[in-house]
Design a protein around this motif. Structure first.
Motif, PDB file in Angstrom:
ATOM      1  N   LYS A 537       0.470  -1.067   0.027  1.00 46.70           N
ATOM      2  CA  LYS A 537      -0.248  -0.201   0.515  1.00 46.70           C
ATOM      3  C   LYS A 537       0.936   1.390  -0.406  1.00 46.70           C
ATOM      4  CE  LYS A 537      -3.162  -0.280   3.168  1.00 46.70           C
ATOM      5  NZ  LYS A 537      -4.138   0.134   4.434  1.00 46.70           N
ATOM      6  N   PHE A 538       1.793   1.327   0.929  1.00 46.96           N
ATOM      7  CA  PHE A 538       2.803   1.979   1.503  1.00 46.96           C
ATOM      8  C   PHE A 538       4.353   2.331  -0.149  1.00 46.96           C
ATOM      9  CE2 PHE A 538       1.044   1.902   4.618  1.00 46.96           C
ATOM     10  CZ  PHE A 538      -0.063   3.440   5.096  1.00 46.96           C
ATOM     11  N   THR A 539       4.219   2.053  -1.234  1.00 47.47           N
ATOM     12  CA  THR A 539       5.232   1.551  -1.707  1.00 47.47           C
ATOM     13  C   THR A 539       5.017   1.208  -3.341  1.00 47.47           C
ATOM     14  OG1 THR A 539       6.381   0.518  -0.466  1.00 47.47           O
ATOM     15  CG2 THR A 539       7.412   0.235  -2.339  1.00 47.47           C
ATOM     16  N   GLU A 540       5.025   2.266  -4.239  1.00 50.11           N
ATOM     17  CA  GLU A 540       4.483   2.308  -5.470  1.00 50.11           C
ATOM     18  C   GLU A 540       5.993   2.352  -6.729  1.00 50.11           C
ATOM     19  OE1 GLU A 540       2.045   5.623  -8.635  1.00 50.11           O
ATOM     20  OE2 GLU A 540       2.281   5.341  -6.377  1.00 50.11           O
ATOM     21  N   ASN A 541       5.655   1.289  -7.086  1.00 51.21           N
ATOM     22  CA  ASN A 541       7.186   1.397  -8.353  1.00 51.21           C
ATOM     23  C   ASN A 541       8.117   1.021  -7.742  1.00 51.21           C
ATOM     24  OD1 ASN A 541       5.478   1.876 -11.013  1.00 51.21           O
ATOM     25  ND2 ASN A 541       5.547   4.152 -10.383  1.00 51.21           N
ATOM     26  N   GLY A 582       2.245   8.283  10.039  1.00 51.34           N
ATOM     27  CA  GLY A 582       2.514   9.267   9.473  1.00 51.34           C
ATOM     28  C   GLY A 582       2.186  10.747   9.540  1.00 51.34           C
ATOM     29  N   ALA A 583       1.489  11.871   8.509  1.00 54.69           N
ATOM     30  CA  ALA A 583       1.007  13.262   8.418  1.00 54.69           C
ATOM     31  C   ALA A 583      -0.239  12.992   8.146  1.00 54.69           C
ATOM     32  CB  ALA A 583       1.571  14.298   7.907  1.00 54.69           C
ATOM     33  N   ALA A 584      -1.252  13.962   8.023  1.00 50.43           N
ATOM     34  CA  ALA A 584      -2.457  13.808   7.041  1.00 50.43           C
ATOM     35  C   ALA A 584      -2.552  13.539   5.699  1.00 50.43           C
ATOM     36  CB  ALA A 584      -4.004  15.425   7.550  1.00 50.43           C
ATOM     37  N   LYS A 585      -1.766  14.491   4.908  1.00 49.32           N
ATOM     38  CA  LYS A 585      -1.428  13.572   4.424  1.00 49.32           C
ATOM     39  C   LYS A 585      -1.147  12.730   3.558  1.00 49.32           C
ATOM     40  CE  LYS A 585       3.789  14.312   3.162  1.00 49.32           C
ATOM     41  NZ  LYS A 585       4.775  15.069   3.043  1.00 49.32           N
ATOM     42  N   HIS A 586      -0.771  11.362   3.919  1.00 50.69           N
ATOM     43  CA  HIS A 586      -0.598  10.384   4.010  1.00 50.69           C
ATOM     44  C   HIS A 586      -1.661   8.843   4.029  1.00 50.69           C
ATOM     45  CE1 HIS A 586       3.702  11.055   4.686  1.00 50.69           C
ATOM     46  NE2 HIS A 586       4.050  10.894   3.970  1.00 50.69           N
ATOM     47  N   ARG A 587      -2.656   9.763   4.826  1.00 52.72           N
ATOM     48  CA  ARG A 587      -4.236   9.009   4.837  1.00 52.72           C
ATOM     49  C   ARG A 587      -4.778   8.968   4.346  1.00 52.72           C
ATOM     50  NH1 ARG A 587      -6.278  12.432  10.438  1.00 52.72           N
ATOM     51  NH2 ARG A 587      -4.081  12.048  12.143  1.00 52.72           N
ATOM     52  N   LYS A 588      -4.394   9.256   2.699  1.00 49.79           N
ATOM     53  CA  LYS A 588      -5.171   9.038   1.942  1.00 49.79           C
ATOM     54  C   LYS A 588      -4.970   7.168   1.232  1.00 49.79           C
ATOM     55  CE  LYS A 588      -1.091   9.812  -1.199  1.00 49.79           C
ATOM     56  NZ  LYS A 588      -0.388  10.686  -2.373  1.00 49.79           N
ATOM     57  N   TYR A 589      -3.921   6.911   2.093  1.00 47.32           N
ATOM     58  CA  TYR A 589      -3.904   4.722   1.733  1.00 47.32           C
ATOM     59  C   TYR A 589      -5.140   4.247   2.515  1.00 47.32           C
ATOM     60  CZ  TYR A 589       0.416   7.073   0.077  1.00 47.32           C
ATOM     61  OH  TYR A 589       1.662   7.791  -0.585  1.00 47.32           O
ATOM     62  N   GLY A 590      -5.291   4.678   2.715  1.00 46.32           N
ATOM     63  CA  GLY A 590      -6.882   4.450   3.952  1.00 46.32           C
ATOM     64  C   GLY A 590      -6.437   3.348   5.092  1.00 46.32           C
ATOM     65  N   GLY A 591      -7.722   2.637   5.752  1.00 48.57           N
ATOM     66  CA  GLY A 591      -6.893   1.792   6.391  1.00 48.57           C
ATOM     67  C   GLY A 591      -7.671   1.975   7.720  1.00 48.57           C
ATOM     68  N   THR A 592      -7.881   0.943   8.637  1.00 49.53           N
ATOM     69  CA  THR A 592      -8.252   1.319   9.755  1.00 49.53           C
ATOM     70  C   THR A 592      -7.372   2.278  11.427  1.00 49.53           C
ATOM     71  OG1 THR A 592      -8.418  -1.216  10.281  1.00 49.53           O
ATOM     72  CG2 THR A 592     -10.335  -0.301   9.571  1.00 49.53           C
ATOM     73  N   GLY A 593      -6.068   1.233  11.094  1.00 47.50           N
ATOM     74  CA  GLY A 593      -4.979   1.546  12.102  1.00 47.50           C
ATOM     75  C   GLY A 593      -4.871   0.355  12.736  1.00 47.50           C
ATOM     76  N   LEU A 594      -6.395  -1.382  13.071  1.00 49.33           N
ATOM     77  CA  LEU A 594      -6.517  -1.740  13.144  1.00 49.33           C
ATOM     78  C   LEU A 594      -5.180  -3.460  13.126  1.00 49.33           C
ATOM     79  CD1 LEU A 594      -9.942  -2.031  14.201  1.00 49.33           C
ATOM     80  CD2 LEU A 594      -8.310  -1.477  15.528  1.00 49.33           C
ATOM     81  N   GLY A 595      -4.470  -2.775  11.836  1.00 47.85           N
ATOM     82  CA  GLY A 595      -3.867  -4.139  11.137  1.00 47.85           C
ATOM     83  C   GLY A 595      -2.522  -4.486  12.251  1.00 47.85           C
ATOM     84  N   LEU A 596      -2.124  -3.284  12.472  1.00 51.25           N
ATOM     85  CA  LEU A 596      -0.647  -3.503  13.034  1.00 51.25           C
ATOM     86  C   LEU A 596      -0.608  -4.247  14.693  1.00 51.25           C
ATOM     87  CD1 LEU A 596       1.605  -0.888  11.387  1.00 51.25           C
ATOM     88  CD2 LEU A 596       1.816  -3.372  11.021  1.00 51.25           C
ATOM     89  N   ALA A 597      -2.058  -3.343  15.231  1.00 50.81           N
ATOM     90  CA  ALA A 597      -2.107  -3.673  16.546  1.00 50.81           C
ATOM     91  C   ALA A 597      -2.323  -4.553  17.422  1.00 50.81           C
ATOM     92  CB  ALA A 597      -3.377  -2.698  16.868  1.00 50.81           C
ATOM     93  N   ILE A 598      -3.366  -5.677  15.863  1.00 54.75           N
ATOM     94  CA  ILE A 598      -3.742  -6.799  16.223  1.00 54.75           C
ATOM     95  C   ILE A 598      -2.713  -8.017  15.484  1.00 54.75           C
ATOM     96  CG2 ILE A 598      -5.766  -8.548  14.793  1.00 54.75           C
ATOM     97  CD1 ILE A 598      -7.277  -6.258  14.496  1.00 54.75           C
TER      98      ILE A 598
END
Length: 637
Positions: A537-541, A582-598
């Motif tokens: 998700k956070f990597t492109e090319n 990350g900053a607010a601009k990184h939230r464009k990638y979406g997600g709930t924020g639960l994946g790493l916690a779980i």
């Protein structure tokens, strides 16, 4: 008159007597030393004379044997020649000692030259006779003359030694008689003159030193020691008079008065400082007597200032406080209670202890040892703090109950939500298939959005349900043995579409001998997919690398990417629930924020750990370390 003048005047008579005694005794001692020295030297000369006469007799016998040994052609052996040289050496040494002795020089000075000449002549004649005997060319008649001359020369030497000994013995007897005559004279003179001096000194010591000086100095010394010990109120000896002791007494009075003034000033300043402290302070001296206390102490114990006076014994202070109802101790136990408290105070520093009063107040009581041997007792009123602690403890328990209720609610609601949501997703999939088969292309786009939203919502509900189960301690692992390399390959294959969407490449770096692992494969797959999903998700090319290693009984699985990275200040909160780094601009990638916690909770249930490292603009690395055999049952979070 100054003390020095008085002492000099009084000491002049005994000192003069002592000088006369020293001179008289010295005269007799010199005479006695001269006699003793002569006697010792004479004894040494007589002993040396005996040795010399013995050597002369031995050499005379050897001289008489020289003709017969020469005729018999029996020359002396090496041992005999060595013995002969030793005899001559001892004779030379003895004669040298006799002539060099002080006794010989004093008693028979004329014998010294005669002994030396007789020894030289005897040595020369003996050497001539010995040379002819060794030569072998001379006949018996020729040998007898030198041998007789050598023997006579040695005889003359012996006679000279005998005369010296006789004269020396006569002088020795005279010296012994003189030594006996003057032996006791130094003692008699010393006792007579010294006795008079000692009597005068004793009189001086009794009448002047002891009664006039020592007693006054002892009084001053006692006062100084008391002041040095901290007793500035000690009485001082009278300062009357014009001598040095009176000057010292006056100086000590000035010093004591100044020290009292400084001590009073310091005490007032310390009292001001102590009164600003909001907890009770009681300072005791080395004898456990009250030195000072502050206002907070009096307020805490509710006693007037006059009752806690300086010098009050600690046992008496405890009795005063008991009468005011502070201690709830029976009469029969009071004495032992006081002894125990006094012993504890004398023992010095110890850990703070809590003390509950009969009225419900709670104090923290501590003993501090002071450098001067005293003690400082501090009293903190913890009543309000204990009340706040109880309230906080109750609030914590209520929060824990609310958290468990929340977890139960989420678990229940997640189950209730999943059932209708599965129905919605299923019906939407059927409608999408019908639209495709009927050619209703205008329905495919809205139905696709409904289907995508439903699946995302189902994923969110599943994650919330997993988190709720973990927090409630209801999540159980299902461990089974499986091939670790096969599971990693499967996860990489499943994540390929996620990587293709952002034009990424997944690379696998796995040990060939990963072997079997025994843990929950579904949960391990969930963890790896979560990490791969975030990496893609956070990597492109870019590139995503999956690493699998085995270190003994530990499994190390890592997912590294070349993406945007994580800011350093976000790393500590990375594994918290509903947190997105990350900053607010990184939230464009979406997600709930639960994946790493779980993922972290699951890794912990498996007995392992997960860590993260990142650098902005260069990517991140998430490393999972697990035992190859995980625990069976999860614990409450």
């Amino acid at each position: 008159m100054r003390i020095r003048n008085k002492v000099l005047l009084t000491m002049s008579v005994p000192v003069g007597l002592l000088i006369v005694q020293v001179m008289t005794v010295n005269h007799f001692v010199r005479e006695l030393q001269a006699a003793v020295s002569f006697i010792g030297s004479a004894h040494a000369v007589i002993e040396a004379d005996f040795v010399a006469e013995e050597m002369v007799a031995r050499l005379r016998a050897q001289a008489r044997q020289l003709p017969s040994r020469a005729v018999a052609a029996a020359p002396a052996s090496a041992e005999e020649r060595a013995a002969q040289r030793e005899t001559w050496d001892r004779l030379d040494a003895s004669v040298a000692l006799i002539t060099a002795s002080g006794a010989t020089k004093a008693a028979v000075p004329q014998a010294m030259a005669g002994l030396t000449e007789a020894l030289a002549g005897a040595r020369a004649r003996y050497a001539e006779a010995e040379r002819l005997a060794v030569d072998g060319a001379a006949d018996l008649t020729t040998l007898i003359g030198p041998a007789i001359a050598a023997e006579r020369a040695l005889g003359d030497l012996g006679t000279a030694l005998t005369r010296t000994t006789v004269e020396l013995r006569r002088e020795l007897r005279n010296a012994v008689e003189r030594e006996r005559a003057i032996h006791d004279r130094p003692v008699i003179a010393g006792v007579a003159i010294g006795g008079a001096a000692v009597l005068l000194l004793l009189a001086f010591t009794w009448f002047f030193v002891d009664r006039y000086l020592v007693r006054r100095l002892m009084a001053l010394s006692g006062s100084m020691k008391a002041i040095a010990g901290g007793n500035l109120r000690v009485p001082l000896p009278p300062a009357a008079g014009a001598d040095e002791v009176a000057d010292m007494a006056r100086a000590l009075t000035v010093f004591r008065d100044t020290a009292v003034e400084v001590a009073d000033q310091n005490l007032r300043e310390r009292q001001v400082v102590l009164d600003t402290i909001d907890y009770g302070v009681l300072i005791l001296d080395a004898g456990l007597g009250v030195v000072m206390h502050n206002r907070a102490f009096r307020d805490l114990w509710m006693v007037p200032e006059a009752m806690v006076r300086p010098g009050l014994a600690m046992a008496d202070l405890l009795e005063i406080l008991r009468r005011r109802g502070v201690y709830n101790v029976r009469d029969g136990e009071w004495r032992s209670y006081v002894d125990a408290r006094i012993a504890a105070i004398r023992a010095g520093s110890g850990p703070p202890a809590e003390w509950r009063w009969p009225d419900g107040r709670v104090l923290q009581y501590e003993i501090v040892a002071l450098p001067d041997g005293g003690r400082m007792l501090t009293y903190f009123d913890l009543t309000e703090l204990k009340r706040v602690e109880a309230e906080l403890r109750l609030a914590k328990e209520q929060a824990e109950l609310a958290s468990r209720a929340k977890s139960d609610f989420l678990a229940s609601m997640s189950h209730e939500l999943r059932t209708p949501l599965n129905a919605i997703i299923g019906i939407t999939e059927m409608l999408v298939e019908d639209a495709e088969s009927d050619g209703d292309t205008h329905l495919e786009e809205p139905l696709g959005r409904v289907l995508k939203a439903g699946k995302l919502l189902l994923q969110l509900i599943n994650e919330v349900l997993d988190l709720a189960k973990i927090e409630a301690g209801k999540l159980e692992l299902q461990p089974e043995e499986f091939d670790l390399r096969a599971l990693v390959d499967e996860v990489v294959e499943t994540a390929e579409p996620l990587a293709d969407r952002r034009r990424n490449r997944i690379r696998l770096d796995a040990d060939p001998g990963l072997g079997q692992a025994q843990t929950d494969p579904m949960r391990l797959r969930q963890i790896l997919l979560n990490l791969l999903s975030n990496a893609c998700k956070f990597t492109e090319n870019g590139e995503v690398t999956v690493t699998a290693r085995r270190h003994g009984d530990r499994l190390v699985l890592a997912v590294a990417d070349t993406g945007i990275g994580i800011e350093p200040d976000q790393l500590p909160q990375l594994f918290q629930e509903f947190h997105q780094a990350g900053a607010a601009k990184h939230r464009k990638y979406g997600g709930t924020g639960l994946g790493l916690a779980i993922s972290r909770r699951l890794v912990g249930l498996m007995g392992g750990d997960i860590t993260a490292a990142s650098e902005i603009g260069k990517g991140s690395v998430f490393t999972v370390t697990l035992p190859d055999r995980a625990p069976v049952t999860a614990a409450a979070a």
